[in-house]
Design an enzyme around this catalytic site. Structure first.
Site, PDB file in Angstrom:
ATOM      1  N   CYS A   2     -14.359  -3.265   8.603  1.00 21.65           N
ATOM      2  CA  CYS A   2     -14.767  -3.337   9.992  1.00 21.65           C
ATOM      3  C   CYS A   2     -14.292  -4.668  10.575  1.00 21.65           C
ATOM      4  O   CYS A   2     -14.320  -5.698   9.919  1.00 21.65           O
ATOM      5  CB  CYS A   2     -16.279  -3.230  10.203  1.00 21.65           C
ATOM      6  SG  CYS A   2     -16.989  -1.730   9.550  1.00 21.65           S
ATOM      7  N   ARG A  27      -8.696  -3.699   9.263  1.00 22.84           N
ATOM      8  CA  ARG A  27      -9.976  -3.772   8.557  1.00 22.84           C
ATOM      9  C   ARG A  27     -10.730  -2.439   8.569  1.00 22.84           C
ATOM     10  O   ARG A  27     -11.802  -2.324   7.971  1.00 22.84           O
ATOM     11  CB  ARG A  27     -10.863  -4.853   9.195  1.00 22.84           C
ATOM     12  CG  ARG A  27     -10.221  -6.219   9.214  1.00 22.84           C
ATOM     13  CD  ARG A  27     -11.110  -7.219   9.914  1.00 22.84           C
ATOM     14  NE  ARG A  27     -12.304  -7.474   9.139  1.00 22.84           N
ATOM     15  CZ  ARG A  27     -12.414  -8.394   8.201  1.00 22.84           C
ATOM     16  NH1 ARG A  27     -11.379  -9.154   7.908  1.00 22.84           N
ATOM     17  NH2 ARG A  27     -13.539  -8.571   7.545  1.00 22.84           N
ATOM     18  N   TRP A  75     -14.867   0.841   9.546  1.00 22.06           N
ATOM     19  CA  TRP A  75     -14.591   1.525   8.283  1.00 22.06           C
ATOM     20  C   TRP A  75     -15.952   2.044   7.827  1.00 22.06           C
ATOM     21  O   TRP A  75     -16.836   1.252   7.516  1.00 22.06           O
ATOM     22  CB  TRP A  75     -13.990   0.563   7.254  1.00 22.06           C
ATOM     23  CG  TRP A  75     -13.521   1.237   6.011  1.00 22.06           C
ATOM     24  CD1 TRP A  75     -12.299   1.799   5.802  1.00 22.06           C
ATOM     25  CD2 TRP A  75     -14.258   1.408   4.788  1.00 22.06           C
ATOM     26  NE1 TRP A  75     -12.224   2.318   4.525  1.00 22.06           N
ATOM     27  CE2 TRP A  75     -13.418   2.090   3.880  1.00 22.06           C
ATOM     28  CE3 TRP A  75     -15.546   1.060   4.366  1.00 22.06           C
ATOM     29  CZ2 TRP A  75     -13.817   2.429   2.590  1.00 22.06           C
ATOM     30  CZ3 TRP A  75     -15.945   1.396   3.082  1.00 22.06           C
ATOM     31  CH2 TRP A  75     -15.078   2.071   2.213  1.00 22.06           C
ATOM     32  N   ASN A 101     -20.301  -5.832  10.732  1.00 14.31           N
ATOM     33  CA  ASN A 101     -19.357  -5.618   9.632  1.00 14.31           C
ATOM     34  C   ASN A 101     -20.119  -5.894   8.352  1.00 14.31           C
ATOM     35  O   ASN A 101     -20.630  -6.998   8.176  1.00 14.31           O
ATOM     36  CB  ASN A 101     -18.176  -6.596   9.803  1.00 14.31           C
ATOM     37  CG  ASN A 101     -17.392  -6.796   8.524  1.00 14.31           C
ATOM     38  OD1 ASN A 101     -17.338  -5.907   7.687  1.00 14.31           O
ATOM     39  ND2 ASN A 101     -16.779  -7.951   8.372  1.00 14.31           N
ATOM     40  N   GLY A 102     -20.233  -4.883   7.467  1.00 15.58           N
ATOM     41  CA  GLY A 102     -20.941  -5.106   6.216  1.00 15.58           C
ATOM     42  C   GLY A 102     -21.882  -3.962   5.923  1.00 15.58           C
ATOM     43  O   GLY A 102     -21.673  -2.841   6.394  1.00 15.58           O
ATOM     44  N   GLU A 487       1.348  -1.005 -10.259  1.00 11.16           N
ATOM     45  CA  GLU A 487       1.468  -1.380  -8.841  1.00 11.16           C
ATOM     46  C   GLU A 487       2.377  -0.397  -8.091  1.00 11.16           C
ATOM     47  O   GLU A 487       2.083  -0.017  -6.956  1.00 11.16           O
ATOM     48  CB  GLU A 487       1.993  -2.825  -8.746  1.00 11.16           C
ATOM     49  CG  GLU A 487       2.238  -3.348  -7.344  1.00 11.16           C
ATOM     50  CD  GLU A 487       1.031  -3.335  -6.418  1.00 11.16           C
ATOM     51  OE1 GLU A 487      -0.103  -3.106  -6.873  1.00 11.16           O
ATOM     52  OE2 GLU A 487       1.239  -3.519  -5.204  1.00 11.16           O
ATOM     53  N   LYS A 491       1.152   1.805  -4.913  1.00  9.23           N
ATOM     54  CA  LYS A 491       1.816   1.792  -3.596  1.00  9.23           C
ATOM     55  C   LYS A 491       2.080   3.220  -3.139  1.00  9.23           C
ATOM     56  O   LYS A 491       1.824   3.571  -1.998  1.00  9.23           O
ATOM     57  CB  LYS A 491       3.151   1.036  -3.642  1.00  9.23           C
ATOM     58  CG  LYS A 491       3.089  -0.461  -3.697  1.00  9.23           C
ATOM     59  CD  LYS A 491       2.652  -1.176  -2.446  1.00  9.23           C
ATOM     60  CE  LYS A 491       1.187  -1.337  -2.315  1.00  9.23           C
ATOM     61  NZ  LYS A 491       0.407  -2.208  -3.096  1.00  9.23           N
ATOM     62  N   GLU A 494      -1.244   5.119  -2.268  1.00 16.47           N
ATOM     63  CA  GLU A 494      -1.916   4.557  -1.091  1.00 16.47           C
ATOM     64  C   GLU A 494      -1.305   5.056   0.215  1.00 16.47           C
ATOM     65  O   GLU A 494      -2.018   5.384   1.151  1.00 16.47           O
ATOM     66  CB  GLU A 494      -1.763   3.025  -1.070  1.00 16.47           C
ATOM     67  CG  GLU A 494      -2.764   2.248  -1.855  1.00 16.47           C
ATOM     68  CD  GLU A 494      -2.496   0.749  -1.751  1.00 16.47           C
ATOM     69  OE1 GLU A 494      -3.459   0.013  -1.517  1.00 16.47           O
ATOM     70  OE2 GLU A 494      -1.335   0.304  -1.918  1.00 16.47           O
ATOM     71  N   HIS A 510       0.859  10.103 -25.365  1.00 20.58           N
ATOM     72  CA  HIS A 510      -0.551  10.388 -25.650  1.00 20.58           C
ATOM     73  C   HIS A 510      -1.241  11.104 -24.488  1.00 20.58           C
ATOM     74  O   HIS A 510      -2.459  11.012 -24.353  1.00 20.58           O
ATOM     75  CB  HIS A 510      -1.290   9.087 -25.987  1.00 20.58           C
ATOM     76  CG  HIS A 510      -0.728   8.396 -27.187  1.00 20.58           C
ATOM     77  ND1 HIS A 510      -0.796   8.936 -28.450  1.00 20.58           N
ATOM     78  CD2 HIS A 510      -0.046   7.236 -27.318  1.00 20.58           C
ATOM     79  CE1 HIS A 510      -0.206   8.118 -29.308  1.00 20.58           C
ATOM     80  NE2 HIS A 510       0.269   7.083 -28.646  1.00 20.58           N
ATOM     81  N   LYS A 609      -7.979  -3.023   4.631  1.00 18.30           N
ATOM     82  CA  LYS A 609      -7.331  -4.130   3.944  1.00 18.30           C
ATOM     83  C   LYS A 609      -8.325  -5.106   3.354  1.00 18.30           C
ATOM     84  O   LYS A 609      -8.103  -5.680   2.298  1.00 18.30           O
ATOM     85  CB  LYS A 609      -6.412  -4.859   4.914  1.00 18.30           C
ATOM     86  CG  LYS A 609      -5.583  -5.909   4.219  1.00 18.30           C
ATOM     87  CD  LYS A 609      -4.241  -6.066   4.837  1.00 18.30           C
ATOM     88  CE  LYS A 609      -3.349  -6.901   3.976  1.00 18.30           C
ATOM     89  NZ  LYS A 609      -2.858  -6.177   2.803  1.00 18.30           N
TER      90      LYS A 609
HETATM   91  C1  G6P Z   1      -7.986  -3.293  -0.599  1.00 15.56           C
HETATM   92  C2  G6P Z   1      -6.575  -3.337  -0.062  1.00 15.56           C
HETATM   93  C3  G6P Z   1      -5.605  -3.659  -1.201  1.00 15.56           C
HETATM   94  C4  G6P Z   1      -6.006  -4.950  -1.885  1.00 15.56           C
HETATM   95  C5  G6P Z   1      -7.461  -4.913  -2.366  1.00 15.56           C
HETATM   96  C6  G6P Z   1      -7.937  -6.287  -2.831  1.00 15.56           C
HETATM   97  O1  G6P Z   1      -8.148  -2.227  -1.437  1.00 15.56           O
HETATM   98  O2  G6P Z   1      -6.246  -2.101   0.533  1.00 15.56           O
HETATM   99  O3  G6P Z   1      -4.296  -3.793  -0.667  1.00 15.56           O
HETATM  100  O4  G6P Z   1      -5.163  -5.179  -2.972  1.00 15.56           O
HETATM  101  O5  G6P Z   1      -8.314  -4.523  -1.282  1.00 15.56           O
HETATM  102  O6  G6P Z   1      -7.926  -7.159  -1.736  1.00 15.56           O
HETATM  103  P1  G6P Z   1      -7.808  -8.723  -1.846  1.00 15.56           P
HETATM  104  O7  G6P Z   1      -7.832  -9.197  -0.420  1.00 15.56           O
HETATM  105  O8  G6P Z   1      -9.013  -9.201  -2.606  1.00 15.56           O
HETATM  106  O9  G6P Z   1      -6.548  -9.058  -2.538  1.00 15.56           O
END
Ligand code: G6P
Length: 614
Positions: A2, A27, A75, A101-102, A487, A491, A494, A510, A609
């Site tokens: 948020c 956010r 969010w 927010n929270g 990773e 990506k 996501e 396995h 994010k």
């Molecule tokens: C969310 C974002 C990711 C990020 C993760 C950790 O899930 O979508 O892209 O890696 O949070 O965030 P941070 O700010 O702690 O790296």
């Protein structure tokens, strides 16, 4: 999660709030809303992105000329994303409104008590409960708005950044925070409150980062006051923002994510700036140097993080053990916090976070602090909560990352982690002079090598077009490239919503091998010198089952060229630094696939994010 923004000044608040919400949309984007303040409160809110709110407001014929107000981009936590659950929320008597927010963890008993007192609720949110609670306290004791908020918050369990307005006091806005960020901006005859500095920077670079438990009251007269939870007046700590507006624009790219991918030669350089000199033969981090005796004596390093930052932490496990010979563990922050871990004073705890606000990571380090461990933060956002909570740390200097899927922050994190490993290795004498210098030179060569990989974008686009319709994908890597496989898979899932899994290449037999067929792209990172033959065997195993192999190989590789369906070449580099190169084509691949599938690359569904709820 948020985003909130508020304005009090002599300009029209609505356009400033709307623009601020667009900047904060990373956010969360389940719904958006504004509340404009005069002798009444006008609320406009809509499910969906800020653009939906904008369209709705245009058609509404409402007066939008007020010079005070606040906005929210959501969010969803409590209650599905719809118009009713969208913020702002009003109090029962409709004189107050709130954005939040929270999460309010103890909202249920408070709601019950309020219902007994005759309150009725229109939404499913915890936020509406909070504003009714504040109103109840305010009216019962005939308190000022700020005092009612302060008292209400002493009874709240959870995380919050809130802004509250009162139609009976139209020249005042009150904000407060605990575990969720809130920045106060001081302009010329105008004030701002926001979840981060991006809505503020266009107007002023003077800000105060509020601390946990603080309540701020801002007045149209130009005064403001900050009090802590004990009602003591705090001395404002005004900071100057080092942020330029073009850093938060797309700069001609169709998406922030593409801009951020292509920025990496520069951002990796920035992360190294003044911290390494191969010619003179040194690498060091200021935050480490100050505490090197304590850090150097640690018996164990524990890295804690979430998401992409957790993958960077996994690479650090290889780096720290391989180069500095220090036992290292990597923990998901959420698991670490809740499983009663053994933490000793001799442990060195490293928290990694792009945003510096991730609630699980923050909670994990607060817990480790109580147990006496030394805390180090590797963070991108300057002045963020994790940066302030840790004993020392290093900023990664990647600049604002706005695409929800992290790219440049990851490579900058790995760069800083490599510098840490080299600093520790030098201190402990675990590397030969020759190899140490080779690694320094290799590190300095990364930005130009990344630029070479990026120049190959058309080839990666072509491979993306060939595999874009897959439903599943597998990413394999060994050693330093195993976290890169994780990773790469993250990506893809996501942003393109293709189910993807990362695996250590040898583990394929396995389980995942059962999934391989002609429809299954298998991305193999095959650059490791140490396990090259083993990786070649893994590729053969995939081909024997008709899987489609996309191999990331070192330039000039002839063997895998004959085996794989598609080849992506990357320049040669010392093995511990390979992740800095091998991850780049995986970011490009995910990006192009997502664009070709028509996905919203910068704001993928259900994600946000900055995850400020646990
Ligand atoms: C969310 C974002 C990711 C990020 C993760 C950790 O899930 O979508 O892209 O890696 O949070 O965030 P941070 O700010 O702690 O790296």
């Amino acid at each position: 999660m948020c985003g909130i923004v508020a304005y009090l000044g002599n300009k029209e608040a609505y356009p400033i709030i709307l623009e601020g919400l667009k900047r904060l949309e990373y956010r969360g984007y389940d719904s958006a809303g504004v509340a404009l303040l005069s002798d009444k409160i006008t609320i406009l809110k809509k499910k969906g992105k800020v653009s939906e709110l904008e369209k709705y407001a245009q058609k509404s014929n409402q007066d939008l000329s007020q010079t005070a107000g606040m906005g929210h981009t959501r969010w969803a936590t409590h209650g599905v994303p719809n118009d009713t659950n969208a913020h702002p929320h009003k109090s029962g008597g409709s004189s107050l409104a709130i954005v939040h927010n929270g999460i309010i963890e103890n909202y249920a008993p408070i709601k019950e008590a309020l219902i007994e007192l005759g309150h009725t609720f229109t939404s499913d949110t915890d936020t509406e409960v909070l504003i009714h609670f504040i109103e109840e306290i305010k009216n019962k004791e005939d308190l000022s708005l700020e005092e009612a908020i302060r008292i209400a918050l002493t009874k709240i369990i959870g995380a919050y950044a809130i802004v509250v307005i009162d139609k009976n006091e139209p020249d005042k806005i009150v904000g407060a925070r605990f575990s969720s960020p809130l920045v106060f901006g001081i302009g010329e005859d105008e004030f701002f409150l926001a979840s981060d500095a991006s809505p503020i920077i266009k107007f002023t670079n003077k800000v105060i980062y509020l601390e946990d438990g603080e309540v701020i009251t801002i007045n149209r007269s130009g005064s403001y006051e900050i009090r802590n939870s004990n009602n003591e007046i705090q001395n404002p700590r005004v900071s100057e923002l080092d942020l330029k507006i073009d850093e938060i624009e797309k700069g001609g790219y169709p998406h922030y994510m593409l801009k951020e991918i292509f920025q990496q030669p520069t951002t990796i350089s920035e992360s190294m700036g003044g911290r390494v000199n191969a010619h003179e033969g040194w690498a060091m981090l200021g935050g480490m140097k100050q505490h090197i005796n304590r850090i150097g004596q640690c018996e164990r390093i524990i890295l804690t993080a979430c998401g992409t930052s957790w993958h960077a932490a996994m690479i650090a496990e290889y780096l720290f053990e391989d180069l500095a010979r220090i036992p290292t563990e990597v923990e998901y922050a959420s698991e670490f916090r809740y499983r009663n871990p053994i933490i000793r004073e001799s442990d060195f705890i490293v928290a990694l976070s792009q945003s510096g606000e991730t609630a699980d990571t923050l909670a994990a380090i607060k817990m480790a602090k109580k147990k006496g461990a030394f805390l180090y933060g590797i963070v991108n956002v300057i002045g963020s909560s994790i940066a302030r909570e840790t004993d020392s740390g290093s900023y990664i200097h990647a600049g604002p990352e706005i695409g929800v899927a992290s790219t440049k922050a990851f490579t900058s994190q790995v760069t800083v982690l490599a510098l840490m490993a080299l600093h520790l290795a030098r201190h402990k004498g675990t590397l030969s002079e020759d190899y140490y210098r080779k690694l320094l030179a290799s590190l300095e060569s990364v930005p130009s090598k990344v630029a070479r990989i990026l120049a190959n974008d058309d080839k990666i686009k072509y491979i993306a077009s060939e595999i874009k319709n897959a439903s599943n994908a597998l990413y394999l890597g060994r050693g330093y490239n195993f976290p890169v496989a994780l990773e790469g898979a993250l990506k893809l899932k996501e942003i393109s919503y293709i189910h993807a899994e990362g695996y250590p290449a040898a583990e394929m037999k396995h389980g995942p091998i059962a999934l391989i067929d002609i429809y299954m792209p298998v991305v193999v990172i095959a650059t490791n010198k140490s396990a090259y033959e083993k990786i070649v065997s893994n590729i053969q195993e995939v081909k024997a089952r008709n899987g489609v192999v996309i191999a990331v190989v070192t330039e000039g590789d002839e063997i895998i060229k004959d085996l794989a369906d598609y080849i992506i070449e990357i320049p040669e580099i010392e093995e511990p630094l390979t992740p800095l190169l091998s991850v780049i084509p995986l970011q490009q691949l995910a990006y192009h696939i997502a664009v070709m599938r028509g996905c919203d690359v910068d704001q993928p569904r259900n994600l946000a994010k900055s995850v400020t709820v646990e």
